[in-house]
Write an enzyme that holds these catalytic residues in place. Structure first.
Site: not given
Ligand code: PGA
Length: 252
Positions: A11, A94, A96, A166, A172, A212
């Site tokens: 990120k 993704h 985000e 995901e 996160g 996570s």
């Molecule tokens: P994370 O993120 O392992 O911190 O939960 C995963 C991702 O966004 O690909």
């Protein structure tokens, strides 16, 4: 036999020096690429210096790619420029980017096509938000996202595509989907791929779990039939943690 793939999504983290130190340390600890494939998705500004130092296994990916080759798209990154740098992968869709930057199923599909045209290997993210999970809509959501993302691809092109499941509520947050839950949805995604293409394509496609993932839960996740690797955010920032994740995947 599907070769597992562990990818770190950094990120918007790490300075250039931190990134270089990581690559230097981690490169030499990577197993043979026939055992586990590995990749790091870094910020665009670091790609050039990381690609120069990538190893036989640890390859570098971009966290985004545009669906046009050039033009008036301020702030975006061209697939031609990425290819020119020697970048191997492009992360597409993704959550985000879907939630903060208006990435849609349609733009995800266009980006995958364009990445493949420039021989960038897409890792395509799909996953439901918490309210969708709680209202029993997980299948519906991942079915739509997967179908629209892969629209128009050939079976040969699917050889280059990796899918990352995901669940957005697990990213996160420290909340992981249980291995059983993650495996069920990865299995659903494999069935969707079979319907869209063929059993052969579905048996071959790698499906990662992300959300996570850490050194404490990777073993159980990797023991699941339909989970072929992990897309890791937070736990990929630390050298030793990333090496351990890869080693566990190797033994799985
Ligand atoms: P994370 O993120 O392992 O911190 O939960 C995963 C991702 O966004 O690909």
């Amino acid at each position: 036999m599907r070769i597992p793939i562990i990818a770190g999504n950094w990120k918007m983290n790490k300075t250039r020096d931190e990134a270089l130190r990581f690559i230097y340390e981690v490169n030499r600890a990577m197993p043979d690429v026939s055992e586990v494939e590995t990749a790091i998705f870094a910020q665009s500004v670091h790609l050039r210096c990381l690609v120069k130092r990538q190893g036989d296994n640890l390859k570098i990916g971009s966290q985004n790619v545009h669906y046009e080759e050039s033009g008036a798209f301020t702030g975006e990154v061209s697939p031609i420029a990425l290819k020119e740098l020697g970048v191997t992968y492009a992360l597409i869709g993704h959550s985000e980017r879907r939630s903060y930057y208006n990435e849609t199923d349609e733009s995800v599909n266009k980006k995958i096509h364009k990445a493949l045209r420039h021989t960038l290997r897409p890792i395509v993210c799909v996953g439901e938000v918490l309210s969708e999970r709680e209202s029993g809509k997980t299948f519906e959501v991942v079915e739509r996202q997967t179908r629209l993302a892969l629209e128009g691809l050939t079976s040969e092109q699917m050889d280059e595509v990796v899918i990352a499941y995901e669940p957005v509520w697990a990213i996160g947050t420290g909340k992981t989907a249980t291995p059983k839950m993650a495996n069920e949805t990865c299995s659903d995604i494999r069935n969707i791929v079979e319907k869209l293409f063929s059993k052969e394509v579905a048996d071959k496609v790698r499906i990662q779990y992300g959300g996570s993932v850490n050194t404490g839960n990777i073993k159980e996740l990797m023991s699941m039939e339909h989970i072929d690797g992990a897309l890791v955010g937070g736990a990929s920032l630390d050298e030793l943690s990333f090496i351990e994740l890869v080693n566990v995947a190797k033994e799985a």
